[in-house]
Scaffold this active site. Structure first.
Site, PDB file in Angstrom:
ATOM      1  N   GLY A 199       0.811  -1.223   0.000  1.00 41.55           N
ATOM      2  CA  GLY A 199       0.000   0.000   0.000  1.00 41.55           C
ATOM      3  C   GLY A 199       0.842   1.270   0.000  1.00 41.55           C
ATOM      4  O   GLY A 199       1.996   1.262   0.404  1.00 41.55           O
TER       5      GLY A 199
ATOM      6  N   ARG B  41      -1.977   8.640   3.422  1.00 39.24           N
ATOM      7  CA  ARG B  41      -2.345   9.561   4.496  1.00 39.24           C
ATOM      8  C   ARG B  41      -1.191   9.907   5.440  1.00 39.24           C
ATOM      9  O   ARG B  41      -1.303  10.819   6.259  1.00 39.24           O
ATOM     10  CB  ARG B  41      -3.534   8.989   5.283  1.00 39.24           C
ATOM     11  CG  ARG B  41      -4.825   9.111   4.511  1.00 39.24           C
ATOM     12  CD  ARG B  41      -5.987   8.610   5.317  1.00 39.24           C
ATOM     13  NE  ARG B  41      -6.025   7.154   5.369  1.00 39.24           N
ATOM     14  CZ  ARG B  41      -6.697   6.455   6.287  1.00 39.24           C
ATOM     15  NH1 ARG B  41      -7.344   7.088   7.251  1.00 39.24           N
ATOM     16  NH2 ARG B  41      -6.706   5.140   6.260  1.00 39.24           N
TER      17      ARG B  41
ATOM     18  N   ASN C  49      -2.196   4.377   9.820  1.00 42.01           N
ATOM     19  CA  ASN C  49      -2.509   5.003   8.531  1.00 42.01           C
ATOM     20  C   ASN C  49      -2.165   6.487   8.499  1.00 42.01           C
ATOM     21  O   ASN C  49      -2.015   7.071   7.442  1.00 42.01           O
ATOM     22  CB  ASN C  49      -4.013   4.859   8.221  1.00 42.01           C
ATOM     23  CG  ASN C  49      -4.412   3.405   8.095  1.00 42.01           C
ATOM     24  OD1 ASN C  49      -3.759   2.634   7.386  1.00 42.01           O
ATOM     25  ND2 ASN C  49      -5.450   3.015   8.798  1.00 42.01           N
TER      26      ASN C  49
ATOM     27  N   ARG D   9      21.368   5.093  24.976  1.00 39.90           N
ATOM     28  CA  ARG D   9      21.272   4.935  23.520  1.00 39.90           C
ATOM     29  C   ARG D   9      21.802   3.566  23.077  1.00 39.90           C
ATOM     30  O   ARG D   9      22.436   2.860  23.851  1.00 39.90           O
ATOM     31  CB  ARG D   9      21.981   6.112  22.849  1.00 39.90           C
ATOM     32  CG  ARG D   9      21.190   7.414  23.132  1.00 39.90           C
ATOM     33  CD  ARG D   9      21.885   8.626  22.607  1.00 39.90           C
ATOM     34  NE  ARG D   9      22.214   8.475  21.205  1.00 39.90           N
ATOM     35  CZ  ARG D   9      23.143   9.209  20.582  1.00 39.90           C
ATOM     36  NH1 ARG D   9      23.828  10.108  21.236  1.00 39.90           N
ATOM     37  NH2 ARG D   9      23.376   9.016  19.310  1.00 39.90           N
TER      38      ARG D   9
ATOM     39  N   TYR E 188      28.099  12.847  29.939  1.00 41.65           N
ATOM     40  CA  TYR E 188      27.908  12.119  28.675  1.00 41.65           C
ATOM     41  C   TYR E 188      29.017  11.110  28.489  1.00 41.65           C
ATOM     42  O   TYR E 188      30.207  11.445  28.567  1.00 41.65           O
ATOM     43  CB  TYR E 188      27.900  13.100  27.484  1.00 41.65           C
ATOM     44  CG  TYR E 188      27.989  12.366  26.169  1.00 41.65           C
ATOM     45  CD1 TYR E 188      26.907  11.613  25.707  1.00 41.65           C
ATOM     46  CD2 TYR E 188      29.152  12.392  25.399  1.00 41.65           C
ATOM     47  CE1 TYR E 188      26.989  10.906  24.521  1.00 41.65           C
ATOM     48  CE2 TYR E 188      29.231  11.691  24.206  1.00 41.65           C
ATOM     49  CZ  TYR E 188      28.155  10.942  23.775  1.00 41.65           C
ATOM     50  OH  TYR E 188      28.232  10.244  22.610  1.00 41.65           O
TER      51      TYR E 188
HETATM   52  C1  UD1 Z   1      -8.630  -4.678   4.971  1.00 43.26           C
HETATM   53  C2  UD1 Z   1      -9.718  -5.741   4.895  1.00 43.26           C
HETATM   54  C3  UD1 Z   1     -10.791  -5.415   5.935  1.00 43.26           C
HETATM   55  C4  UD1 Z   1     -10.185  -5.331   7.317  1.00 43.26           C
HETATM   56  C5  UD1 Z   1      -9.022  -4.354   7.333  1.00 43.26           C
HETATM   57  C6  UD1 Z   1      -8.274  -4.463   8.642  1.00 43.26           C
HETATM   58  C7  UD1 Z   1      -9.756  -6.367   2.518  1.00 43.26           C
HETATM   59  C8  UD1 Z   1     -10.490  -6.237   1.250  1.00 43.26           C
HETATM   60  N1  UD1 Z   1     -10.284  -5.722   3.567  1.00 43.26           N
HETATM   61  O1  UD1 Z   1      -9.243  -3.453   4.612  1.00 43.26           O
HETATM   62  O2  UD1 Z   1     -11.789  -6.423   5.913  1.00 43.26           O
HETATM   63  O3  UD1 Z   1     -11.164  -4.974   8.260  1.00 43.26           O
HETATM   64  O4  UD1 Z   1      -8.078  -4.644   6.285  1.00 43.26           O
HETATM   65  O5  UD1 Z   1      -7.330  -3.453   8.742  1.00 43.26           O
HETATM   66  O6  UD1 Z   1      -8.768  -7.043   2.568  1.00 43.26           O
HETATM   67  N2  UD1 Z   1      -2.246  -4.046   0.347  1.00 43.26           N
HETATM   68  C9  UD1 Z   1      -1.399  -4.517  -0.608  1.00 43.26           C
HETATM   69  N3  UD1 Z   1      -1.784  -4.467  -1.907  1.00 43.26           N
HETATM   70  C10 UD1 Z   1      -2.988  -3.974  -2.286  1.00 43.26           C
HETATM   71  C11 UD1 Z   1      -3.836  -3.492  -1.297  1.00 43.26           C
HETATM   72  C12 UD1 Z   1      -3.449  -3.548   0.016  1.00 43.26           C
HETATM   73  O7  UD1 Z   1      -0.300  -4.981  -0.317  1.00 43.26           O
HETATM   74  O8  UD1 Z   1      -3.247  -3.981  -3.492  1.00 43.26           O
HETATM   75  C13 UD1 Z   1      -1.819  -4.107   1.762  1.00 43.26           C
HETATM   76  C14 UD1 Z   1      -1.730  -2.745   2.420  1.00 43.26           C
HETATM   77  O9  UD1 Z   1      -0.422  -2.216   2.316  1.00 43.26           O
HETATM   78  C15 UD1 Z   1      -2.096  -3.071   3.861  1.00 43.26           C
HETATM   79  C16 UD1 Z   1      -3.017  -4.282   3.741  1.00 43.26           C
HETATM   80  O10 UD1 Z   1      -2.792  -4.827   2.468  1.00 43.26           O
HETATM   81  O11 UD1 Z   1      -0.962  -3.445   4.618  1.00 43.26           O
HETATM   82  C17 UD1 Z   1      -4.484  -3.940   3.941  1.00 43.26           C
HETATM   83  O12 UD1 Z   1      -4.875  -3.086   2.891  1.00 43.26           O
HETATM   84  P1  UD1 Z   1      -5.858  -1.864   3.096  1.00 43.26           P
HETATM   85  O13 UD1 Z   1      -6.061  -1.183   1.810  1.00 43.26           O
HETATM   86  O14 UD1 Z   1      -5.420  -1.053   4.258  1.00 43.26           O
HETATM   87  O15 UD1 Z   1      -7.212  -2.651   3.456  1.00 43.26           O
HETATM   88  P2  UD1 Z   1      -8.453  -2.081   4.212  1.00 43.26           P
HETATM   89  O16 UD1 Z   1      -9.298  -1.357   3.274  1.00 43.26           O
HETATM   90  O17 UD1 Z   1      -8.044  -1.396   5.452  1.00 43.26           O
HETATM   91 CA    CA Z   2      -6.056  -0.510   6.386  1.00 43.78          CA
END
Ligand code: UD1
Ligand code: CA
Length: 419
Positions: free
Chosen positions: A12, A16, A228, A300, A333
């Site tokens: 993703g 945001r 996010n 550290r 330090y």
């Molecule tokens: C997803 C779930 C939802 C759940 C939520 C929990 C789906 C369709 N929905 O929704 O049911 O409640 O997570 O947080 O799965 N990602 C990819 N490739 C893509 C799209 C997403 O690698 O093409 C990764 C994103 O980087 C992220 C994860 O998949 O780490 C979830 O994707 P995101 O778009 O955040 O899904 P949500 O709409 O939040």
């Molecule tokens: Ca998400």
């Protein structure tokens, strides 16, 4: 038990976050978010871990390195498509695939272990983690039938007004039999509204095939919190801080003010150590037993502190070690320094460890006494039982022999008067 492998979804964009750094590389208590998720995978016995990358893949690889395998999803076509990118790598795999999101650092090893156990015990094809949220807005909802069996996950965008009232959500953690997973993914169609392939559609698909789907409801809904926004990052950071502090208190460490104490995840602390307010303990630090530290102390990375060490206010110790019984009570330090036992560091001591080009080290032997306001311009060696006088500047390259004193600016050596 069947072998377990993990797929971590991290392609993703993290729009945001408004960041030039990939979301999963943002730090929570000094550690990249994705590292927490990888640690969970490893912690539950997953031997091979695949991270699905898209956006700024190179940066993620550079940070996380070779401890996992990577696959790329060039077009963000949804979570089902993301998992499908691992199909070739898993085509001969017959065990369970654990699917995690790369942006959930609070995910707990214990919960995931339980999920895998439930999955194996019930012989389900797919087991997924759910949580009951007061505000389920935005999440996929768990649809159950009259027998209370989960029959589908409905994404928020696709849910009816009635379904939106459901408080049980899909956390996004799944354990699925590998062969059945990829067979199902081949059948998942594109969601018309979002133009994405939803991983969550596999649930209804399995049920239509008469295959068993199991759920586990987590008691702690925080485990699924995804980062996010920067606001989430701060909130998750504080929750992580609380979790780590609770752990150390349970291990016998006294923490006077949990709200002003920060302990990174990769730290060890011995029993009966007392931590006063406003103390920062960063990753890769070891603190011994029965120490007293703070207030306003900063440890550290690379720092090793023995037992019965007393480190007071306005102190910073970087990449240094102190053996048992040392004292450093006020504003000082230490950087790249190695101290023996029972060394006294007087207030205002500074190891000048950086010469503008490189770091240099300081060695201080057992029982040495560093007088107040001493500047040790590294590299410096202070022998066993040696002394630096208050206000002395011990210049670079000096070796104060055991039992000698370094006095003045620049410091000259003379035999130490008997104690
Ligand atoms: C997803 C779930 C939802 C759940 C939520 C929990 C789906 C369709 N929905 O929704 O049911 O409640 O997570 O947080 O799965 N990602 C990819 N490739 C893509 C799209 C997403 O690698 O093409 C990764 C994103 O980087 C992220 C994860 O998949 O780490 C979830 O994707 P995101 O778009 O955040 O899904 P949500 O709409 O939040
Ligand atoms: Ca998400």
């Amino acid at each position: 038990m069947p072998e377990l492998r993990t797929v971590i979804l991290a392609a993703g964009k993290g729009t945001r976050m408004k960041s030039d750094v990939p979301k999963v590389l943002h730090l929570v208590l000094g550690k990249p978010i994705i590292q927490y998720v990888l640690d969970v995978a490893k912690g539950v016995g997953s031997l091979k871990n695949y991270v699905v990358l898209g956006h700024q893949a190179e940066m993620v690889r550079a940070v996380v390195g070779s401890e996992c395998d990577y696959v790329e999803q060039t077009e963000l076509l949804g979570t089902a498509d993301a998992v499908k990118r691992t199909k070739n790598l898993l085509k001969n795999f017959n065990g369970n695939v654990l699917i995690l999101c790369g942006d959930t650092p609070l995910l707990d090893k214990k919960v995931v272990k339980l999920l895998v156990n439930v999955h194996n015990r019930t012989k389900a094809v797919c087991t997924f983690l759910t949580a009951i949220l007061r505000d389920p807005h935005g999440y996929g909802r768990v649809i159950r039938n009259e027998k209370n069996a989960a029959i589908a996950i409905r994404e928020h965008k696709d849910a009816t007004a009635e379904e939106k009232k459901i408080n049980e959500i899909n956390v996004g953690v799944y354990c699925v039999k590998s062969k059945e997973l990829f067979a199902a993914l081949d059948k998942v169609g594109m969601n018309a509204k979002k133009k994405e392939f939803y991983l969550t559609d596999i649930i209804a698909f399995f049920l239509n095939q008469g295959l068993k789907v199991q759920t586990l409801v987590t008691e702690d809904p925080d485990v699924g919190l995804g980062v996010n926004t920067r606001e989430h990052l701060a909130m998750v950071g504080l929750k992580m801080r609380d979790k780590i502090i609770k752990y150390w208190m349970e291990e016998g460490v006294t923490i006077m003010d949990p709200t002003t104490t920060f302990i990174a995840p990769d730290v060890t602390i011995g029993r009966d150590t007392l931590i006063r307010p406003f103390t920062f303990i960063e990753n890769n630090v070891k603190l011994g037993a029965r120490c007293v530290v703070g207030p306003f102390a900063r440890f550290r990375p690379g720092t090793r502190i023995g037992n019965n060490v007393d480190i007071g206010n306005f102190t910073e110790i970087n990449n240094s070690s102190m053996d048992d019984g040392c004292f450093m009570k006020h504003f000082s330090y230490l950087g790249d320094a190695t101290l023996g036992k029972n060394v006294n560091i007087g207030c205002g001591t500074v190891t000048a460890n950086f010469d503008g080009v490189k770091k240099n080290s300081t060695k201080i032997g057992d029982g040495a006494f560093i007088g107040s306001d001493s500047i040790l311009v590294a590299p410096v060696t202070v022998g066993r039982g040696a002394l630096t006088a208050a206000g002395s500047v011990v210049t670079s390259g000096t070796k104060v022999p055991p039992g000698y004193a370094a006095v003045g600016v620049p410091a000259r050596l003379r035999k130490r008067k008997s104690l």
